[in-house]
Design an enzyme around this catalytic site. Structure first.
Site, PDB file in Angstrom:
ATOM      1  N   ASN A   6      -0.326   4.717  -0.583  1.00  0.00           N
ATOM      2  CA  ASN A   6      -0.469   5.840   0.084  1.00  0.00           C
ATOM      3  C   ASN A   6      -1.555   5.393   1.546  1.00  0.00           C
ATOM      4  O   ASN A   6      -2.727   6.453   1.852  1.00  0.00           O
ATOM      5  CB  ASN A   6      -2.054   6.120  -0.866  1.00  0.00           C
ATOM      6  CG  ASN A   6      -2.975   5.507  -1.318  1.00  0.00           C
ATOM      7  OD1 ASN A   6      -3.002   4.418  -0.723  1.00  0.00           O
ATOM      8  ND2 ASN A   6      -4.060   6.051  -1.711  1.00  0.00           N
ATOM      9  N   ASP A  10     -10.108 -16.257 -16.206  1.00  0.00           N
ATOM     10  CA  ASP A  10     -10.462 -16.427 -15.211  1.00  0.00           C
ATOM     11  C   ASP A  10     -11.470 -17.783 -15.749  1.00  0.00           C
ATOM     12  O   ASP A  10     -12.336 -17.703 -16.835  1.00  0.00           O
ATOM     13  CB  ASP A  10     -11.537 -15.156 -14.680  1.00  0.00           C
ATOM     14  CG  ASP A  10     -11.825 -16.036 -12.869  1.00  0.00           C
ATOM     15  OD1 ASP A  10     -11.060 -16.103 -12.157  1.00  0.00           O
ATOM     16  OD2 ASP A  10     -13.259 -15.430 -13.388  1.00  0.00           O
ATOM     17  N   ASP A  36      -3.807   3.686   2.676  1.00  0.00           N
ATOM     18  CA  ASP A  36      -5.237   3.753   2.818  1.00  0.00           C
ATOM     19  C   ASP A  36      -5.967   2.301   3.489  1.00  0.00           C
ATOM     20  O   ASP A  36      -7.246   1.934   3.081  1.00  0.00           O
ATOM     21  CB  ASP A  36      -6.319   3.863   1.578  1.00  0.00           C
ATOM     22  CG  ASP A  36      -6.072   3.698   0.596  1.00  0.00           C
ATOM     23  OD1 ASP A  36      -5.138   2.290   0.302  1.00  0.00           O
ATOM     24  OD2 ASP A  36      -6.400   3.376  -0.998  1.00  0.00           O
ATOM     25  N   ASP A  83      -1.922  -0.774  -3.298  1.00  0.00           N
ATOM     26  CA  ASP A  83      -2.072  -0.210  -4.850  1.00  0.00           C
ATOM     27  C   ASP A  83      -0.601  -0.506  -6.326  1.00  0.00           C
ATOM     28  O   ASP A  83      -0.648  -0.990  -5.825  1.00  0.00           O
ATOM     29  CB  ASP A  83      -2.086   0.877  -4.530  1.00  0.00           C
ATOM     30  CG  ASP A  83      -1.480   1.582  -3.775  1.00  0.00           C
ATOM     31  OD1 ASP A  83      -0.187   1.559  -4.288  1.00  0.00           O
ATOM     32  OD2 ASP A  83      -2.149   1.782  -3.058  1.00  0.00           O
ATOM     33  N   ASP A 106      -7.129 -17.669  -4.272  1.00  0.00           N
ATOM     34  CA  ASP A 106      -7.901 -19.544  -3.593  1.00  0.00           C
ATOM     35  C   ASP A 106      -7.379 -20.542  -2.698  1.00  0.00           C
ATOM     36  O   ASP A 106      -8.221 -21.212  -2.306  1.00  0.00           O
ATOM     37  CB  ASP A 106      -8.918 -19.929  -4.585  1.00  0.00           C
ATOM     38  CG  ASP A 106      -9.289 -18.575  -5.616  1.00  0.00           C
ATOM     39  OD1 ASP A 106      -9.683 -17.560  -5.175  1.00  0.00           O
ATOM     40  OD2 ASP A 106      -8.943 -18.790  -7.370  1.00  0.00           O
ATOM     41  N   ASP A 129       0.792  -1.025   0.195  1.00  0.00           N
ATOM     42  CA  ASP A 129       0.350  -0.473   0.151  1.00  0.00           C
ATOM     43  C   ASP A 129       1.116   1.226  -0.518  1.00  0.00           C
ATOM     44  O   ASP A 129       1.267   1.608   0.973  1.00  0.00           O
ATOM     45  CB  ASP A 129      -0.878   0.154   1.301  1.00  0.00           C
ATOM     46  CG  ASP A 129      -1.982   1.133   1.462  1.00  0.00           C
ATOM     47  OD1 ASP A 129      -2.118   1.927   0.709  1.00  0.00           O
ATOM     48  OD2 ASP A 129      -2.197   0.895   2.528  1.00  0.00           O
TER      49      ASP A 129
HETATM   50  O1  TEU Z   1     -11.740 -19.046  -9.512  1.00  0.00           O
HETATM   51  C1  TEU Z   1     -13.042 -20.048  -9.742  1.00  0.00           C
HETATM   52  C2  TEU Z   1     -12.729 -21.244  -8.925  1.00  0.00           C
HETATM   53  O2  TEU Z   1     -13.037 -22.098  -9.767  1.00  0.00           O
HETATM   54  C3  TEU Z   1     -13.617 -21.054  -8.006  1.00  0.00           C
HETATM   55  O3  TEU Z   1     -14.430 -21.332  -7.729  1.00  0.00           O
HETATM   56  C4  TEU Z   1     -11.897 -21.080  -6.751  1.00  0.00           C
HETATM   57  O4  TEU Z   1     -12.110 -23.016  -7.404  1.00  0.00           O
HETATM   58  C5  TEU Z   1     -12.831 -21.898  -5.453  1.00  0.00           C
HETATM   59  O5  TEU Z   1     -12.398 -19.909  -5.066  1.00  0.00           O
HETATM   60  C6  TEU Z   1     -12.211 -22.711  -4.733  1.00  0.00           C
HETATM   61  O6  TEU Z   1     -12.798 -23.096  -3.817  1.00  0.00           O
HETATM   62  C7  TEU Z   1     -11.686 -17.421 -10.028  1.00  0.00           C
HETATM   63  C8  TEU Z   1     -11.103 -17.403  -9.249  1.00  0.00           C
HETATM   64  O7  TEU Z   1      -9.808 -17.428  -9.124  1.00  0.00           O
HETATM   65  C9  TEU Z   1     -11.312 -16.762  -7.699  1.00  0.00           C
HETATM   66  O8  TEU Z   1     -10.787 -15.180  -7.421  1.00  0.00           O
HETATM   67  C10 TEU Z   1     -13.282 -16.286  -7.907  1.00  0.00           C
HETATM   68  O9  TEU Z   1     -13.681 -16.130  -6.756  1.00  0.00           O
HETATM   69  C11 TEU Z   1     -13.686 -16.658  -8.794  1.00  0.00           C
HETATM   70  O10 TEU Z   1     -13.206 -17.660  -9.971  1.00  0.00           O
HETATM   71  C12 TEU Z   1     -14.917 -16.388  -9.642  1.00  0.00           C
HETATM   72  O11 TEU Z   1     -14.268 -15.151 -11.058  1.00  0.00           O
HETATM   73 CA    CA Z   2      -3.616   2.114  -1.256  1.00  0.00          CA
END
Ligand code: TEU
Ligand code: CA
Length: 562
Positions: free
Chosen positions: A26, A202, A28, A32, A333, A24
């Site tokens: 700034n 994604d 907040d 960023d 994730d 970060d």
């Molecule tokens: O994740 C896809 C996905 O299959 C997720 O369900 C992931 O396996 C899960 O979070 C684990 O249980 C992608 C992104 O990486 C994730 O951060 C997003 O939330 C999701 O797509 C929706 O865009």
């Molecule tokens: Ca910031």
């Protein structure tokens, strides 16, 4: 040069930045883009070639940026487009490429396309999403959302439901519609013309749905049907990706990686085919699946090493020569790898190093998630209030309110598998807030930042950080790591993970203990022991005849070159 011949990404190591939690500038409390710029020298020192930037676009903030409301603008909390341009310029001047997160299975419900689509049934945008009439006073089908509850939301204005495989603020885009696809391709070209070096896509495996959107299988007792068979690796997925490749990707010297939850080996051979007609590579999820029990990752299940070895070897050998692997233990994730696969207590340092060695000596492009290079661990959650992630919070209510799991058990499972483990701020030093921010961080720090941080490890040749540096250097130097064959040794040994990599000129033997105890390992004949490239203990392993004695979480890389 034919761009398809360069394939620089086969020798590259990628570093994933989750901008909100990185640095970060700034105060907040939110990481960023200027913060990232200030750490480029750090990434150069680590030695990585590519940054994958998790979403920095304007977003409705329901899923930390994975709900995009403007694909061509930077969220003010992350900075400005000028900041982004400067990041790209400075990264490039250091020889670091940048790939963007492309989130086009769904947009935000605040995206202009959705707003118009909802407002006006006759708008050209209506068909950019899946709008359907209800059935029997309920949703159009039985699908459940990844983030709990039904995958459909009712709109009183038009009297129809829209599909959202994730949160209701993430309506699914309808890839059947060519105008939508053209809009996406235009937007991709816009970023590529700016100079970005590719995309991480994604849930790209979800974009083609079976026409008619029929019910999914629902085992007895399940709250919802499974959309998987109807929407993962769907009927037109390869047609869409080939079209995207023809119209966009093939025109640039870039890398692409598909996040393909639910991908099988055969499917991966198409997505990441060596003819490069679709993507450069994909992320498979099979090893993450090792914690799944009774259909859910919210379990107490521990990883079985033999199963892990079997899965990794299956992908190494299955894709060899046919498609390209990506290698990862962590991302935003997944829980921290040293907590999930290693030992984050007594053998924290040794096991974090061993995980680095074990993964980075395989074939494929490795991904390091921010903090992994210093062995960041899962954090401590004191109650439901400590969870910020929509997935965890929704799952808590779904499982406890339906009496599927008692509250304390659910909290334990969320602590073990929850995505917030990966999202605690990057631990730069032992000062207040770990040097991440001078303000109040948006998410609580992991309390162990005083002992686990960058300042402590950078420059120390015995640190986890140095091990990652060493692995990256080896990948850049040795052809056998990129091109060698893979042979798993002793598949039924549940204490160590060992394999051979080999070309006609070089041979590597990688031996990794995954055990808290001393163990022995039977060396096969004719293994290369000429030179030790890496060992995570001060003295090398003891060899007597064909027997190698390993200390807990010991890892060693032997090399022979011709
Ligand atoms: O994740 C896809 C996905 O299959 C997720 O369900 C992931 O396996 C899960 O979070 C684990 O249980 C992608 C992104 O990486 C994730 O951060 C997003 O939330 C999701 O797509 C929706 O865009
Ligand atoms: Ca910031």
């Amino acid at each position: 040069m034919n761009m398809k011949d360069s394939q620089w990404w086969k020798k590259a190591v990628v570093y994933q930045i989750y901008p909100r939690s990185f640095c970060d500038s700034n105060n907040d409390g939110i990481g960023d883009i200027p913060g990232i710029i200030s750490k480029l020298d750090y990434l150069k020192d680590l030695g990585v070639d590519v940054i994958w930037l998790s979403p920095v676009y304007v977003s409705s903030g329901d899923d930390n940026g994975y709900d995009v409301s403007d694909y061509r603008a930077i969220a003010p909390e992350f900075g400005t487009m000028n900041d982004f341009d400067e990041l790209l310029l400075e990264a490039h001047s250091l020889g670091i490429r940048i790939i963007m997160d492309l989130v086009v299975n769904h947009s935000s419900d605040e995206h202009e396309w959705f707003v118009r689509s909802k407002m006006d049934k006759s708008s050209r945008y209506r068909d950019f999403y899946f709008w359907r009439d209800g059935k029997n006073n309920g949703p159009p089908n039985n699908w459940g959302s990844v983030f709990s509850g039904p995958a459909w939301e009712y709109d009183t204005g038009s009297g129809q439901y829209y599909l959202h495989l994730f949160s209701k603020k993430q309506p699914d885009l309808n890839w059947e519609n060519k105008d939508l696809r053209d809009e996406v391709y235009d937007m991709m070209r816009w970023w590529l013309d700016k100079g970005v070096d590719g995309f991480r896509m994604d849930v790209i495996s979800f974009i083609s749905k079976v026409p008619g959107l029929p019910d999914g299988p629902a085992p007895q007792g399940a709250l919802y049907g499974d959309f998987g068979p109807l929407s993962v690796n769907g009927p037109r997925i390869h047609e869409f990706l080939k079209e995207m490749n023809r119209e966009v990707l093939s025109k640039y010297d870039i890398m692409t990686v598909g996040e393909t939850a639910g991908v099988t080996l055969d499917e991966a051979k198409a997505y990441a085919c060596a003819d490069l007609s679709e993507l450069s590579m994909v992320f498979h999820f099979e090893h993450n699946g090792l914690v799944v029990e009774n259909g859910t990752k919210w379990s107490d299940k521990r990883i079985d090493l033999c199963e892990l070895k079997r899965i990794m070897a299956k992908w190494q050998n299955g894709l060899a020569g046919k498609a390209w692997n990506s290698l990862y233990w962590e991302n935003h994730d997944q829980p921290r790898s040293v907590s999930r696969y290693g030992n984050d207590g007594e053998y924290w340092e040794k096991s974090a190093k061993t995980l680095a060695v074990c993964l980075h000596m395989m074939q494929g492009t490795p991904y390091i998630y921010q903090g992994q290079e210093i062995g960041m661990t899962n954090t401590v959650f004191n109650g439901l209030d400590d969870f910020l992630d929509i997935e965890s919070i929704n799952a808590y209510y779904e499982f406890t309110e339906n009496n599927l799991v008692p509250e304390d058990v659910m909290l334990r499972r969320l602590s073990k598998e929850g995505r917030d483990n990966a999202r605690t701020p990057m631990q730069w030093d032992d000062s207040g807030n770990a040097g991440f921010t001078g303000g109040e961080p948006w998410i609580k720090l992991n309390p162990n930042y005083k002992s686990i941080n960058v300042r402590k490890q950078r420059g120390d040749i015995n640190s986890i950080f140095s091990t990652y540096q060493a692995m990256i250097r080896l990948r850049h130097e040795l052809d056998v790591i990129t091109n060698g064959s893979f042979t798993l040794l002793d598949p039924d040994n549940n204490k160590n993970f060992s394999y051979i990599r080999e070309t006609d000129r070089e041979k590597l033997l990688v031996v990794c203990s995954f055990s808290d105890e001393n163990s022995t390992f039977d060396l096969p004949d004719d293994v290369p022991k000429d030179r030790i490239l890496y060992c995570n203990y001060e003295s090398e392993p003891f060899i007597s005849g064909s027997e190698l004695s390993l200390k807990p979480w010991e890892s060693v890389v032997y090399y022979t070159g011709l």
